[in-house]
Scaffold this active site. Structure first.
Site, short mmCIF file in Angstrom:
data_model
loop_
_atom_site.label_atom_id
_atom_site.label_comp_id
_atom_site.label_asym_id
_atom_site.label_seq_id
_atom_site.Cartn_x
_atom_site.Cartn_y
_atom_site.Cartn_z
N SER A 160 2.12 -9.75 -0.67
CA SER A 160 1.58 -8.37 -0.58
C SER A 160 1.82 -7.58 0.71
O SER A 160 2.05 -6.58 0.65
CB SER A 160 0.03 -8.06 -0.93
OG SER A 160 -0.50 -8.87 -0.31
N LYS A 162 0.88 -1.64 -0.10
CA LYS A 162 -0.17 0.05 -0.06
C LYS A 162 0.76 1.11 0.31
O LYS A 162 0.31 2.41 -0.54
CB LYS A 162 -1.01 -0.06 1.22
CG LYS A 162 -2.03 -0.99 1.30
CD LYS A 162 -3.20 -0.88 2.02
CE LYS A 162 -4.38 -1.53 1.94
NZ LYS A 162 -4.13 -3.17 1.85
N GLU A 170 -10.62 7.14 2.87
CA GLU A 170 -11.65 6.21 3.72
C GLU A 170 -10.79 4.87 4.27
O GLU A 170 -9.97 4.37 3.35
CB GLU A 170 -12.92 5.78 2.82
CG GLU A 170 -12.88 4.59 2.02
CD GLU A 170 -11.52 5.12 0.70
OE1 GLU A 170 -11.37 6.07 0.39
OE2 GLU A 170 -11.15 3.92 0.39
#
Ligand SMILES: *Cc1c(COP(=O)(O)O)cnc(C)c1O
Length: 387
Positions: free
Chosen positions: A370, A89, A111
């Site tokens: 990930s 991310k 959000e």
């Protein structure tokens, strides 16, 4: 995808900008600024500097030898779990934070559902000295206290959303309402390769670094391309990031792994959700239905539009993995390789494990790891202790 699709926001018939009138102008400004940002030498140099010295790129490509011996093919892990923040991310939030600065915006909003994207935005807000407001459902705030604390440690303001089901989709609605009213000074940092144009394109391009590195690294280490590249799919950002590096290599099979309880590409139909046309989970009346996965980051009823196009074009294949299979793969990586993977990444790993005995010993398989799984250890079923 053609170069054109990356500027118009269309991936085959998917994507687009299906948003209220008031959002069209702010989104067009973001799209136009992104085109200038990509060509700006100074902005790109700053992105590179921070990817290297803050985020810790390049991440390693690791040959997992013990598991390879057991599975009967050569397993390589792209170690996004080693990126600062503990997951891929950071590639996206760093990029969008710099884009916000480039546009002269003074504030970041986001959000978040499980809180991982909120933490990644709060971290970048601290780095770039920009105030951050994160909208989060009241129920999620209660369920995800450690991530709420992390956001607050970085100085972010976490706003509790009390409407509707008090979860992610209500937080998205609230963030959009705020954005409509404050877009002059605010940048909306979107968390995955979904949503309205230009987000699927922007997020993909900030995640392409995973695929570029992985392709170069596998060639350096083995002199060959992999047979398969496997990644988990929530909204689809880590998957499109690694796939992009191999899209032009038609012999490389690209496999996206959805959780069995939240698999729009396997069990959904095209629909408009959060501003774009893409596969989405629906009930028999056509309403968007809830997903259910042990991996919070995969618990989303929609998916990015480029994956819908890749599925229809049969350039990528999308499969499902159950919670139980993901947990089993999670434990295998812990005990066999000394790596605690995120439960999201464990889905990709579980598909690789299911290929045991089906491939040649010389075949190369890359799994995109990930993120790291420290965040998940309190949610695991009880472990057996040995006296
Ligand atoms: C958020 C997250 C995902 C899912 O998001 P994508 O956009 O589908 O990549 C996967 N793995 C980890 C570790 C995450 O934090």
């Amino acid at each position: 995808m053609s170069k054109d699709s990356l500027t118009t926001g269309r991936f085959g018939s998917y994507g687009g900008m299906f948003v209220p009138e008031l959002l069209i102008q702010p989104l067009k400004e973001v799209a136009e600024a992104f085109e200038r940002f990509k060509k700006d030498k100074q902005a790109q140099a700053e992105l590179q500097r921070l990817l290297l010295t803050f985020a810790g790129r390049p991440t390693p490509l690791y040959h997992a030898r013990t598991l390879s011996d057991e599975l009967g093919f050569q397993l390589y892990l792209k170690r996004e779990d080693l990126l600062h923040g503990g997951a891929h991310k950071t590639n996206n939030t760093l990029g969008q934070g710099l884009l916000a600065q480039f546009m002269g915006k003074r504030k970041l909003i986001a959000e978040t559902g499980a809180g991982q994207h909120g933490v990644a935005v709060a971290m970048i807000g601290a780095l770039l000295n920009m105030p951050v407001t994160v909208f989060m459902g009241e129920r999620d705030i209660k369920r995800q206290q450690p991530n709420v604390k992390r956001m607050q440690l970085f100085g972010a303001d976490v706003v509790s959303v009390t409407g509707g089901s008090k979860t992610l989709k209500d937080a998205i609605n609230e963030a959009l309402r705020y954005y409509v009213a404050h877009s002059t000074e605010t940048f909306y940092v979107f968390g995955t390769a979904a949503g309205p144009h230009p987000y699927p394109t922007i997020v993909r391009q900030f995640q392409e670094v995973i695929g570029r590195e992985a392709r170069r690294q596998i060639l350096e280490q083995t002199n060959r391309l992999p047979k398969k590249v496997i990644a988990c799919v929530g909204g689809g950002s880590n998957a499109i990031g690694i796939f992009s590096g191999f899209l032009a290599d038609s012999e490389v099979e690209l496999i996206g792994v959805e959780p069995a309880g939240g698999a729009p590409l396997n069990y959904g139909q095209p629909a408009i959700l959060h501003g774009a046309l893409s596969y989405a989970l629906q009930d028999r009346h056509g309403n968007i239905s809830e997903s259910e996965s042990i991996a919070a980051g995969l618990d989303y009823p929609g998916v990015g539009p480029e994956h819908s196009a890749l599925k229809d074009a049969a350039r990528a294949e999308y499969v499902t993995v159950t919670d139980a299979a993901a947990l089993s793969a999670f434990h295998q990586l812990c005990t066999k390789e000394g790596i605690i993977p995120a439960l999201e990444s464990s889905h990709a790993l579980a598909h690789a494990v299911s290929l045991k005995g089906k491939l040649k010993k010389t075949d190369l398989v890359i799994v995109n790891l990930s993120g790291r799984g420290d965040k998940d250890i309190d949610q695991l079923p009880p472990l057996t202790t040995h006296p």
